[in-house]
Scaffold this motif. Structure first.
Motif, PDB file in Angstrom:
ATOM      1  N   GLY A 105      43.579-142.804  52.840  1.00  0.00           N
ATOM      2  CA  GLY A 105      42.754-141.624  52.585  1.00  0.00           C
ATOM      3  C   GLY A 105      42.815-141.065  51.180  1.00  0.00           C
ATOM      4  N   ARG A 106      43.565-141.733  50.291  1.00  0.00           N
ATOM      5  CA  ARG A 106      43.625-141.255  48.903  1.00  0.00           C
ATOM      6  C   ARG A 106      42.293-141.515  48.205  1.00  0.00           C
ATOM      7  NH1 ARG A 106      48.065-144.503  46.334  1.00  0.00           N
ATOM      8  NH2 ARG A 106      47.337-146.012  47.864  1.00  0.00           N
ATOM      9  N   PRO A 107      41.963-140.737  47.179  1.00  0.00           N
ATOM     10  CA  PRO A 107      40.675-140.913  46.506  1.00  0.00           C
ATOM     11  C   PRO A 107      40.666-142.115  45.553  1.00  0.00           C
ATOM     12  CG  PRO A 107      41.870-139.080  45.530  1.00  0.00           C
ATOM     13  CD  PRO A 107      42.685-139.550  46.703  1.00  0.00           C
ATOM     14  N   ALA A 108      39.534-142.822  45.568  1.00  0.00           N
ATOM     15  CA  ALA A 108      39.312-143.951  44.664  1.00  0.00           C
ATOM     16  C   ALA A 108      37.957-143.749  43.992  1.00  0.00           C
ATOM     17  CB  ALA A 108      39.336-145.270  45.424  1.00  0.00           C
ATOM     18  N   LEU A 109      37.862-144.190  42.749  1.00  0.00           N
ATOM     19  CA  LEU A 109      36.618-144.117  41.992  1.00  0.00           C
ATOM     20  C   LEU A 109      36.255-145.523  41.549  1.00  0.00           C
ATOM     21  CD1 LEU A 109      34.428-142.344  40.608  1.00  0.00           C
ATOM     22  CD2 LEU A 109      35.937-142.283  38.598  1.00  0.00           C
ATOM     23  N   ASP A 110      35.044-145.951  41.882  1.00  0.00           N
ATOM     24  CA  ASP A 110      34.536-147.255  41.451  1.00  0.00           C
ATOM     25  C   ASP A 110      33.499-147.011  40.361  1.00  0.00           C
ATOM     26  OD1 ASP A 110      33.843-149.924  41.222  1.00  0.00           O
ATOM     27  OD2 ASP A 110      32.586-149.925  43.022  1.00  0.00           O
ATOM     28  N   ILE A 111      33.887-147.263  39.109  1.00  0.00           N
ATOM     29  CA  ILE A 111      33.000-147.058  37.962  1.00  0.00           C
ATOM     30  C   ILE A 111      32.122-148.292  37.795  1.00  0.00           C
ATOM     31  CG2 ILE A 111      32.907-146.736  35.466  1.00  0.00           C
ATOM     32  CD1 ILE A 111      35.657-145.339  35.700  1.00  0.00           C
ATOM     33  N   GLY A 112      30.827-148.070  37.658  1.00  0.00           N
ATOM     34  CA  GLY A 112      29.883-149.182  37.567  1.00  0.00           C
ATOM     35  C   GLY A 112      29.738-149.847  38.916  1.00  0.00           C
ATOM     36  N   ALA A 121      40.920-135.829  40.531  1.00  0.00           N
ATOM     37  CA  ALA A 121      41.714-136.971  40.072  1.00  0.00           C
ATOM     38  C   ALA A 121      41.686-138.046  41.150  1.00  0.00           C
ATOM     39  CB  ALA A 121      43.147-136.547  39.777  1.00  0.00           C
ATOM     40  N   TYR A 122      41.938-139.293  40.717  1.00  0.00           N
ATOM     41  CA  TYR A 122      41.829-140.446  41.615  1.00  0.00           C
ATOM     42  C   TYR A 122      43.106-141.272  41.571  1.00  0.00           C
ATOM     43  CZ  TYR A 122      36.989-139.141  41.905  1.00  0.00           C
ATOM     44  OH  TYR A 122      35.842-138.434  42.133  1.00  0.00           O
ATOM     45  N   ALA A 123      43.558-141.710  42.754  1.00  0.00           N
ATOM     46  CA  ALA A 123      44.741-142.557  42.848  1.00  0.00           C
ATOM     47  C   ALA A 123      44.441-143.959  42.337  1.00  0.00           C
ATOM     48  CB  ALA A 123      45.230-142.617  44.295  1.00  0.00           C
ATOM     49  N   VAL A 124      43.190-144.393  42.516  1.00  0.00           N
ATOM     50  CA  VAL A 124      42.754-145.719  42.076  1.00  0.00           C
ATOM     51  C   VAL A 124      41.408-145.582  41.408  1.00  0.00           C
ATOM     52  CG1 VAL A 124      41.877-147.947  42.894  1.00  0.00           C
ATOM     53  CG2 VAL A 124      44.011-147.059  43.794  1.00  0.00           C
ATOM     54  N   ILE A 125      41.261-146.249  40.273  1.00  0.00           N
ATOM     55  CA  ILE A 125      39.964-146.353  39.614  1.00  0.00           C
ATOM     56  C   ILE A 125      39.706-147.833  39.365  1.00  0.00           C
ATOM     57  CG2 ILE A 125      38.581-145.810  37.577  1.00  0.00           C
ATOM     58  CD1 ILE A 125      40.145-143.215  37.306  1.00  0.00           C
ATOM     59  N   THR A 126      38.564-148.298  39.830  1.00  0.00           N
ATOM     60  CA  THR A 126      38.177-149.676  39.585  1.00  0.00           C
ATOM     61  C   THR A 126      37.027-149.700  38.585  1.00  0.00           C
ATOM     62  OG1 THR A 126      36.711-149.672  41.504  1.00  0.00           O
ATOM     63  CG2 THR A 126      38.942-150.527  41.831  1.00  0.00           C
ATOM     64  N   CYS A 127      37.051-150.700  37.745  1.00  0.00           N
ATOM     65  CA  CYS A 127      36.025-150.889  36.706  1.00  0.00           C
ATOM     66  C   CYS A 127      35.708-152.378  36.675  1.00  0.00           C
ATOM     67  CB  CYS A 127      36.529-150.455  35.336  1.00  0.00           C
ATOM     68  SG  CYS A 127      37.382-148.893  35.279  1.00  0.00           S
ATOM     69  N   ARG A 128      35.057-152.855  37.702  1.00  0.00           N
ATOM     70  CA  ARG A 128      34.788-154.292  37.810  1.00  0.00           C
ATOM     71  C   ARG A 128      33.573-154.667  36.974  1.00  0.00           C
ATOM     72  NH1 ARG A 128      31.826-157.849  41.187  1.00  0.00           N
ATOM     73  NH2 ARG A 128      32.922-159.825  41.390  1.00  0.00           N
ATOM     74  N   VAL A 183      38.862-142.411  31.383  1.00  0.00           N
ATOM     75  CA  VAL A 183      39.392-142.908  32.649  1.00  0.00           C
ATOM     76  C   VAL A 183      40.814-142.397  32.868  1.00  0.00           C
ATOM     77  CG1 VAL A 183      40.148-145.005  33.858  1.00  0.00           C
ATOM     78  CG2 VAL A 183      37.898-144.937  32.756  1.00  0.00           C
ATOM     79  N   ARG A 184      41.610-142.433  31.834  1.00  0.00           N
ATOM     80  CA  ARG A 184      43.008-141.975  31.938  1.00  0.00           C
ATOM     81  C   ARG A 184      43.091-140.538  32.435  1.00  0.00           C
ATOM     82  NH1 ARG A 184      46.258-139.210  28.450  1.00  0.00           N
ATOM     83  NH2 ARG A 184      44.688-139.280  26.811  1.00  0.00           N
ATOM     84  N   PRO A 191      48.394-138.421  37.877  1.00  0.00           N
ATOM     85  CA  PRO A 191      49.609-138.765  37.128  1.00  0.00           C
ATOM     86  C   PRO A 191      50.722-139.261  38.043  1.00  0.00           C
ATOM     87  CG  PRO A 191      48.769-136.616  36.465  1.00  0.00           C
ATOM     88  CD  PRO A 191      47.998-137.036  37.691  1.00  0.00           C
ATOM     89  N   GLY A 192      51.390-140.306  37.610  1.00  0.00           N
ATOM     90  CA  GLY A 192      52.590-140.778  38.288  1.00  0.00           C
ATOM     91  C   GLY A 192      52.376-141.678  39.489  1.00  0.00           C
ATOM     92  N   GLN A 193      51.209-141.727  40.047  1.00  0.00           N
ATOM     93  CA  GLN A 193      50.996-142.565  41.234  1.00  0.00           C
ATOM     94  C   GLN A 193      49.637-143.250  41.166  1.00  0.00           C
ATOM     95  OE1 GLN A 193      50.216-140.698  44.902  1.00  0.00           O
ATOM     96  NE2 GLN A 193      49.187-138.953  44.002  1.00  0.00           N
ATOM     97  N   CYS A 194      49.278-143.693  39.971  1.00  0.00           N
ATOM     98  CA  CYS A 194      47.903-144.145  39.774  1.00  0.00           C
ATOM     99  C   CYS A 194      47.822-145.614  39.394  1.00  0.00           C
ATOM    100  CB  CYS A 194      47.243-143.296  38.712  1.00  0.00           C
ATOM    101  SG  CYS A 194      48.167-143.266  37.174  1.00  0.00           S
TER     102      CYS A 194
END
Length: 152
Positions: free
Chosen positions: A40-47, A108-115, A131-132, A137-140
């Protein structure tokens, strides 16, 4: 000079029916092992393009996913593929290089993907800096797949 990091470049391609390399089994496996369960943590998929990766993060790994793309046609395509009883990812048309990042659903996002995104950025340092600032912070983790490169 043609810049490839603008909606003026990408929108006609998506609107005209252009599609890009799909996720494959080995790439999914590497990503699953690297990212782990979303819980359930937030993720961001860029592009996000057609939303394949965002849906994988959301439905298969359990992240609460938002997908953004600079092309309105890509975002519409991603949303059109959402089917089933469970809610899908949130889809937004946004330019990661210029849009107001405070308008994103999560601070803020726990995971960010940039495929298949990083290589098209005109100012790579500015992109990475933006993106940073979106990472928890600390768990990304930030995952880019440009010829199977991964970074934390």
């Amino acid at each position: 000079m043609t810049t490839t990091s603008t909606a003026a470049y990408w929108e006609p391609l998506w609107a005209g029916g252009r599609r890009y390399r799909q996720l494959d089994g080995p790439e999914n496996q590497l990503m699953d092992e690297y990212l782990g369960p979303g819980r359930g943590r937030p993720a961001l998929d860029i592009g996000c393009g057609d939303g394949t990766l965002g849906r994988h993060l959301h439905h298969e790994l359990g992240y609460r996913t938002t997908g953004i793309d600079i092309s309105p046609s890509a975002v519409a395509l991603a949303a059109a593929h959402d089917e089933g009883p469970a809610p899908g990812p949130a889809w937004r048309c946004a330019d990661i290089t210029t849009s107001d990042l405070m308008a994103l659903p999560e601070p803020a996002y726990a995971v960010i993907t940039c495929r298949l995104v990083y290589r098209w950025m005109d100012d790579k340092a500015a992109f990475l800096n933006r993106v940073r600032h979106l990472l928890v912070p600390g768990q990304c983790r930030c995952l880019t797949t440009e010829l199977s490169r991964c970074a934390t």
